[in-house]
Write an enzyme that holds these catalytic residues in place. Structure first.
Site, PDB file in Angstrom:
ATOM      1  N   ASP A 199      49.964  66.680  67.300  1.00 59.07           N
ATOM      2  CA  ASP A 199      50.671  66.490  67.755  1.00 59.07           C
ATOM      3  C   ASP A 199      51.137  65.708  68.806  1.00 59.07           C
ATOM      4  OD1 ASP A 199      54.011  67.593  68.477  1.00 59.07           O
ATOM      5  OD2 ASP A 199      53.312  67.587  70.400  1.00 59.07           O
ATOM      6  N   GLU A 248      32.056  70.479  60.391  1.00 55.48           N
ATOM      7  CA  GLU A 248      31.295  71.074  60.254  1.00 55.48           C
ATOM      8  C   GLU A 248      31.342  72.264  59.232  1.00 55.48           C
ATOM      9  OE1 GLU A 248      30.632  73.052  63.314  1.00 55.48           O
ATOM     10  OE2 GLU A 248      29.814  71.190  64.950  1.00 55.48           O
TER      11      GLU A 248
HETATM   12  C1  GLC Z   1      56.078  65.419  69.297  1.00 50.81           C
HETATM   13  C2  GLC Z   1      57.185  67.209  67.876  1.00 50.81           C
HETATM   14  C3  GLC Z   1      58.750  67.501  68.688  1.00 50.81           C
HETATM   15  C4  GLC Z   1      58.368  67.315  70.444  1.00 50.81           C
HETATM   16  C5  GLC Z   1      57.078  66.665  71.099  1.00 50.81           C
HETATM   17  C6  GLC Z   1      56.864  67.433  72.562  1.00 50.81           C
HETATM   18  O1  GLC Z   1      56.565  64.469  69.000  1.00 50.81           O
HETATM   19  O2  GLC Z   1      57.098  66.391  66.950  1.00 50.81           O
HETATM   20  O3  GLC Z   1      59.071  67.568  68.056  1.00 50.81           O
HETATM   21  O4  GLC Z   1      58.994  67.844  70.775  1.00 50.81           O
HETATM   22  O5  GLC Z   1      56.400  66.204  69.986  1.00 50.81           O
HETATM   23  O6  GLC Z   1      55.579  68.367  71.772  1.00 50.81           O
END
Ligand code: GLC
Length: 534
Positions: A199, A248
């Site tokens: 993310d 790993e």
């Molecule tokens: C990413 C996720 C989104 C979230 C953001 C903050 O873009 O896909 O859904 O709100 O990160 O974590």
């Protein structure tokens, strides 16, 4: 399972709260997903990516993690996660989990400790705490969800959050943060997961000194441009260290970056041989449904990724953008997420979406599908404000405030809500439209004209025929694209407004819509894609 499975894999995104609800609380959960794994095997995908299911106050639907090694009771337990992975493997499916390293929840133990310890405490250094400038925040950065990227705590200091105030950003210059995430990776790898979706992979490292931007701006995830907190060179060292850990483990464990970098070449930097395996191709997602633009973006994507030896990824929908049944019908200049989304003609929208999906599945590389697109679900554009949960919705000018419209729980069966999403009686966390009975899995199963059948057929054919890496463009009439994949396969797409007559180039394998004409000269209606064996 062959080596480098991920280079051509079809990976299906499950949004856990909206996939299937086993315990009847109106929110999807891991046992629900587990019970529906055979559906995903039959659909023909290679892997499943699960959005976050970790302990979380759910300020941003789980992208605010309070404990990275605990499953939120809303979704189940760590044993449920382990069972899900085991079952998936038995069915020949891989499992990718979401990792959220840019920020934690404000209910994470480290953040609570940092607040308790007060200014000057070393525990504050794991986040970005600063003194303000008088009553003003330490710098002029905006939050992606609207308002300033800083919140003031009772002792007077401020902390940085690029997203909601409940999502404080980690300080990745602090060795404890890097150590912690290496052990989190190992925790889930030891449990058996096949990889991670990273993310905000482009956000971890901020420019030293957190300098002012010096101008008013809004930040959009999809359009970050040059900025002091996105796509800094320092992020790549983090991914090199993660790659060493992934390597790993046996079985080609992978990581895919959510990296909204300013150019495809900058995105390609995340997938150099010693970094991550894949990066989402948001440039393609944002490309209008128009032949010249599509062809140029497909070529540019393949070229950028091949420079570093990585496969290209393709995606049209996810949990942050308007579903492509709706989005591809709109002029989204400056708003590729489609947050101003409005109602579109559902028949025309579905026709175009089906054509776009068949084009996407014909391209070389790895395809990401978002749950419900195989049912042709439309974006839900009329959710009343009181049911919306996107944290940006109630924050002025925040981007993505309308993300709930693509997150409505799936219809599985039956003629009334919750359409088999969970036990009857429990209202879903977001209401399903009355019109969804006809779109349920049960309603589409076995119907030769359904979107579900088209996806199943496409994935089976792709697995059998679309093995080569090459793509060759053929001359095409105005409004059309024609491409060959390796020997024996052709894809023709009519993106124009008028039907096109053509001599069939071979045996028709699959079409996204009704084909007219005669066996010698077919008529390809607008917004229709056909796959041929040639
Ligand atoms: C990413 C996720 C989104 C979230 C953001 C903050 O873009 O896909 O859904 O709100 O990160 O974590």
């Amino acid at each position: 399972m062959s080596d480098s499975w991920w280079r051509s894999a079809v990976i299906y995104q499950v949004y856990p709260r909206s996939f299937a609800d086993a315990n009847g609380d109106g929110v999807g959960d891991l046992p629900g997903i587990r019970s529906r794994l055979p559906y995903l095997r039959d659909l023909g995908v290679d892997a499943v990516w699960l959005s976050p299911f970790y302990l979380s106050p759910q300020a941003d639907a789980g992208y605010d993690v309070a404990d990275y090694r605990v499953v939120d009771p809303l979704f189940g337990t760590v044993d449920d996660a382990r069972g899900l992975v085991t079952d998936a493997h038995e069915l020949g499916l891989r499992v990718i989990v979401d990792l959220v390293p840019n920020h934690s929840s404000d209910q994470h133990e480290w953040f609570k400790q940092a607040l308790r310890e007060g200014p000057g405490s070393p525990l504050r250094e794991r986040y970005h705490f600063r003194d303000g400038r008088g009553d003003l925040p330490p710098n002029d950065w905006p939050s992606i969800f609207g308002g300033p990227a800083w919140t003031r705590v009772p002792d007077g200091q401020w902390y940085l959050h690029l997203f909601a105030p409940e999502q404080p950003d980690f300080n990745w210059d602090h060795p404890a943060v890097a150590d912690e995430f290496r052990t989190i990776l190992r925790f889930w790898l030891d449990l058996g997961v096949d990889g991670f979706r990273i993310d905000v992979a482009h956000g971890l490292v901020k420019e030293a000194g957190l300098p002012d931007l010096g101008h008013q701006t809004e930040w959009h995830l999809l359009d970050v441009g040059e900025s002091p907190c996105f796509d800094r060179d320092g992020v790549h060292e983090i991914y090199r260290s993660w790659r060493r850990i992934l390597d790993e483990y046996p079985g080609e464990r992978i990581a895919v970056a959510e990296a909204w970098a300013p150019t495809l070449d900058r995105v390609a930097d995340y997938v150099r041989p010693d970094e991550l395996h894949q990066a989402f191709n948001f440039s393609y997602l944002a490309t209008p449904w128009e032949p010249a633009a599509q062809r140029a973006m497909i070529d540019a994507s393949l070229a950028a990724m091949s420079r570093v030896g990585a496969p290209t990824t393709w995606t049209l929908s996810n949990h942050d953008v308007v579903r492509h049944t709706n989005r591809l019908m709109q002029d989204l200049s400056g708003d590729v997420a489609g947050r101003r989304s409005t109602e579109v003609d559902p028949v025309a929208g579905l026709r175009r979406a089906r054509a776009a999906s068949l084009l996407l599945l014909a391209l070389p590389g790895s395809a990401y599908l978002y749950q419900g697109e195989e049912l042709g679900l439309p974006e839900v554009v009329d959710l009343p404000p009181e049911v919306r949960q996107d944290p940006a919705f109630h924050r002025a000018t925040g981007q993505d405030g309308y993300r709930d419209g693509c997150r409505v729980p799936l219809p599985w069966s039956g003629s009334t809500a919750p359409y088999g999403f969970g036990p009857d009686g429990a209202p879903c966390w977001l209401p399903q439209p009355d019109s969804w009975a006809a779109l349920s899995v049960e309603a589409q199963d076995g119907d030769p004209g359904s979107t579900l059948t088209m996806y199943r057929d496409a994935l089976a054919l792709r697995r059998k025929l679309l093995t080569g890496d090459t793509l060759t463009w053929r001359d095409a009439p105005a409004g059309m694209l024609i491409l060959d994949r390796g020997p024996g396969f052709r894809c023709t797409v009519n993106m124009g407004a008028a039907p096109v007559r053509l001599t069939p180039p071979g045996e028709l394998l699959l079409a996204s819509g009704e084909i007219g004409g005669t066996p010698d000269e077919i008529e390809l209606p607008p917004d229709t894609t056909v796959w041929w064996q040639i």
